[in-house]
Design a protein around this motif. Structure first.
Motif, PDB file in Angstrom:
ATOM      1  N   THR A   1       0.827  -1.208   0.000  1.00  0.00           N
ATOM      2  CA  THR A   1       0.000   0.000   0.000  1.00  0.00           C
ATOM      3  C   THR A   1       0.858   1.254   0.000  1.00  0.00           C
ATOM      4  OG1 THR A   1      -1.770  -1.143   1.184  1.00  0.00           O
ATOM      5  CG2 THR A   1      -1.795   1.267   1.234  1.00  0.00           C
ATOM      6  N   ALA A   2       1.865   1.278   0.878  1.00  0.00           N
ATOM      7  CA  ALA A   2       2.753   2.445   0.961  1.00  0.00           C
ATOM      8  C   ALA A   2       3.548   2.630  -0.333  1.00  0.00           C
ATOM      9  CB  ALA A   2       3.697   2.292   2.146  1.00  0.00           C
TER      10      ALA A   2
ATOM     11  N   ARG B   1       2.640   1.637  -3.350  1.00  0.00           N
ATOM     12  CA  ARG B   1       1.732   2.105  -4.409  1.00  0.00           C
ATOM     13  C   ARG B   1       1.512   3.616  -4.289  1.00  0.00           C
ATOM     14  NH1 ARG B   1      -0.997  -2.739  -3.329  1.00  0.00           N
ATOM     15  NH2 ARG B   1      -2.522  -1.717  -1.982  1.00  0.00           N
ATOM     16  N   LYS B   2       1.303   4.086  -3.068  1.00  0.00           N
ATOM     17  CA  LYS B   2       1.090   5.520  -2.863  1.00  0.00           C
ATOM     18  C   LYS B   2       2.316   6.315  -3.298  1.00  0.00           C
ATOM     19  CE  LYS B   2      -2.278   5.179   0.901  1.00  0.00           C
ATOM     20  NZ  LYS B   2      -2.539   5.424   2.340  1.00  0.00           N
ATOM     21  N   LYS B   3       3.491   5.783  -2.993  1.00  0.00           N
ATOM     22  CA  LYS B   3       4.740   6.453  -3.373  1.00  0.00           C
ATOM     23  C   LYS B   3       4.864   6.531  -4.898  1.00  0.00           C
ATOM     24  CE  LYS B   3       9.749   6.148  -2.556  1.00  0.00           C
ATOM     25  NZ  LYS B   3      10.235   5.933  -3.937  1.00  0.00           N
TER      26      LYS B   3
ATOM     27  N   ARG C   1       2.424   9.017  -6.307  1.00  0.00           N
ATOM     28  CA  ARG C   1       2.842  10.401  -6.078  1.00  0.00           C
ATOM     29  C   ARG C   1       3.927  10.813  -7.068  1.00  0.00           C
ATOM     30  NH1 ARG C   1       2.759   9.002  -0.557  1.00  0.00           N
ATOM     31  NH2 ARG C   1       5.037   8.758  -0.594  1.00  0.00           N
TER      32      ARG C   1
END
Length: 372
Positions: free
Chosen positions: A194-195, A197-199, A202
Motif C-alpha cells: 500500500t505504501a 503504491r502511494k509512493k 505520487r
C-alpha cells in the motif's frame, strides 16, 4: 524436484515478498517456487499499479521461478473465490508440494483450527451474516459478529486482518498440498504494498490521474449505454447495487465521487470497486459459476522451464498449460469463456493506462524468459 507454490498480486513486488519466498524455501526445502499472480486487476477491484508482464518479470528476477496468471474471474472475486482459483491452479499442475503464504498470525495451528471452525459452521455463519447485512452491517463486520455469537472465544483477528483472512481461505481450499505460513514482518526495509503504491502514484501523479480519468470515462460509457437492469447479473451487484449504479452515474463527476455516491454502511469501498471492475470487464454470474482453471505462463527462468517440461512430459497436470493463447486455446474449448474475460481485462487495462492496444495485447505479448 520439490515445488512450493504461492498466490500473490506483487502489486508491486517488495522486500516482504522476498522474505516470504526465502523463508518458505528454507522451511519447505523447495527447489522451485511457482507464483499464481493476479493479472490486470486486483482483488480489491483496482487496476494493478504496473501491468502483469512487468510484475511477472520482476518476480522472476527476484527469486520466483515460474509465474502463472490467476484468471480475472478469480482475481477480482471475494477472498474465498480468489483463494479457490489460486489453489486450483497450483493443485492442477500436479507437482506442487506446499502452498506458502504470509499471515499476520504466523501460527499455522491457530489458523488451521479457525479454518476448520468456519468450514464446520459455514451454513450457520452464512445465514447469520445474511441477517446482519440486511440490518445494515458491512460484510466484514457481520462475519466477525456472526462468528463471535457462535463461539465467543474465536480469535477475531483471524478474520479481521487481510492476510489472515486469505490464509484461512487458502487452507479451506487445499486438498492435495499442505499449507505453510510465514509471519509477516514490518519495520525498516519492509514497506507495505500500500505504501509503495502511494509512493509510485505520487511520483507519477500525472500518469495515474490520466488513467483514473480514462477509467471513469470508459465506465460511464459502458453504464450509460446499458439497460437499467443490465447489471443485475454482475457478481458484485447483489442487493440492487447494479441499479443504484445506473442511477448514480449521471451525477458523478469522477471515480471518487461515484464510489462515494454508491458507498453505504453495508457496501464497503472494496465491494464498490469490485463492482466497477466487474462492470468494466463484462463479468457475469455465469462466468463465476462456469469458471475454468488453467496455467497461463507469464514469466519463467531456467528452473521454471525445466519444471514446465517435466510437467508436460510426465502428464501430471490436470489443467491446460498455456504459453501462446493465439495457438493453444482452440485445443481447450472448455476454458474459452474464462479466458475471454482475461483478454478483455487486459484490453481494458491497456485502454485506461494508455498502452498500445496491439503491442500490449494478450495475443501479441509472450512470456518473459530470464536470461533471454
Amino acid at each position: 524436484m520439490k515445488c512450493m507454490g504461492m498466490i500473490a498480486e506483487f502489486n508491486p513486488f517488495h522486500n516482504g515478498h522476498r522474505y516470504l519466498i526465502q523463508t518458505a524455501r528454507e522451511l519447505s526445502g523447495a527447489d522451485v517456487c511457482i507464483a499464481v499472480m493476479s493479472g490486470p486487476f486486483t482483488q480489491r477491484g483496482l487496476p494493478a499499479v504496473e501491468n502483469k508482464w512487468k510484475r511477472a518479470e520482476i518476480a522472476v528476477r527476484s527469486g520466483v521461478n515460474l509465474v502463472l496468471e490467476l484468471p480475472a474471474v478469480y482475481a477480482t472475486g471475494s477472498a474465498q473465490f480468489f483463494a479457490r482459483g489460486g489453489v486450483r491452479v497450483l493443485e492442477g499442475l500436479g507437482c506442487v508440494d506446499a502452498l506458502a503464504f504470509g499471515s499476520e498470525s504466523g501460527d499455522l495451528r491457530a489458523l488451521s483450527k479457525a479454518a476448520s471452525f468456519l468450514s464446520d459452521n459455514g451454513e450457520t455463519v452464512g445465514k447469520r451474516i445474511g441477517e446482519l447485512t440486511k440490518q445494515g452491517f458491512s460484510y466484514p463486520r457481520a462475519r466477525q459478529k456472526a462468528v463471535q455469537e457462535i463461539d465467543p472465544s474465536f480469535e477475531v483477528s483471524l478474520i479481521a486482518e487481510p492476510n489472515n483472512i486469505l490464509a484461512l481461505e487458502y487452507m479451506r481450499e487445499c486438498r492435495n498440498i499442505h499449507a505453510l505460513t510465514v509471519k509477516r514482518i514490518s519495520g525498516e526495509g519492509y514497506t507495505s504494498s500500500t505504501a509503495l503504491r502511494k509512493k509510485i502514484m505520487r511520483e507519477h501523479a500525472g500518469f495515474y490521474e490520466a488513467a483514473r480519468e480514462r477509467l471513469f470515462s470508459v465506465l460511464a460509457g459502458t453504464i450509460l449505454s446499458a439497460d437499467d437492469d443490465a447489471f443485475d447479473d454482475v457478481p458484485a451487484a447483489a442487493g440492487g447495487l447494479g441499479r443504484r449504479l445506473v442511477k448514480k452515474i449521471r451525477i458523478a463527476g469522477n471515480m471518487e465521487e461515484l464510489i462515494g455516491l454508491l458507498k453505504t454502511k453495508a457496501y464497503t469501498r472494496t465491494r464498490i470497486q469490485r463492482l466497477l471492475t466487474h462492470v468494466l470487464i463484462g463479468l457475469r454470474k455465469t462466468d463465476m459459476a462456469n469458471a475454468a482453471v488453467y496455467a497461463r505462463i507469464l514469466a519463467f527462468d531456467r528452473k521454471g522451464a525445466e519444471l514446465i517440461k517435466t510437467v508436460k512430459k510426465a502428464g501430471c497436470a490436470t489443467i491446460p498449460v498455456l504459453t501462446n493463447i493465439s495457438k493453444e486455446t482452440e485445443q481447450y474449448p472448455g476454458i474459452h469463456q474464462t479466458l475471454t474475460r482475461d483478454i478483455h481485462a487486459a484490453d481494458m487495462y491497456n485502454l485506461i493506462t494508455g498502452n498500445d492496444l496491439y503491442e500490449e495485447s494478450d495475443f501479441v505479448k509472450r512470456p518473459f524468459v530470464s536470461g533471454s
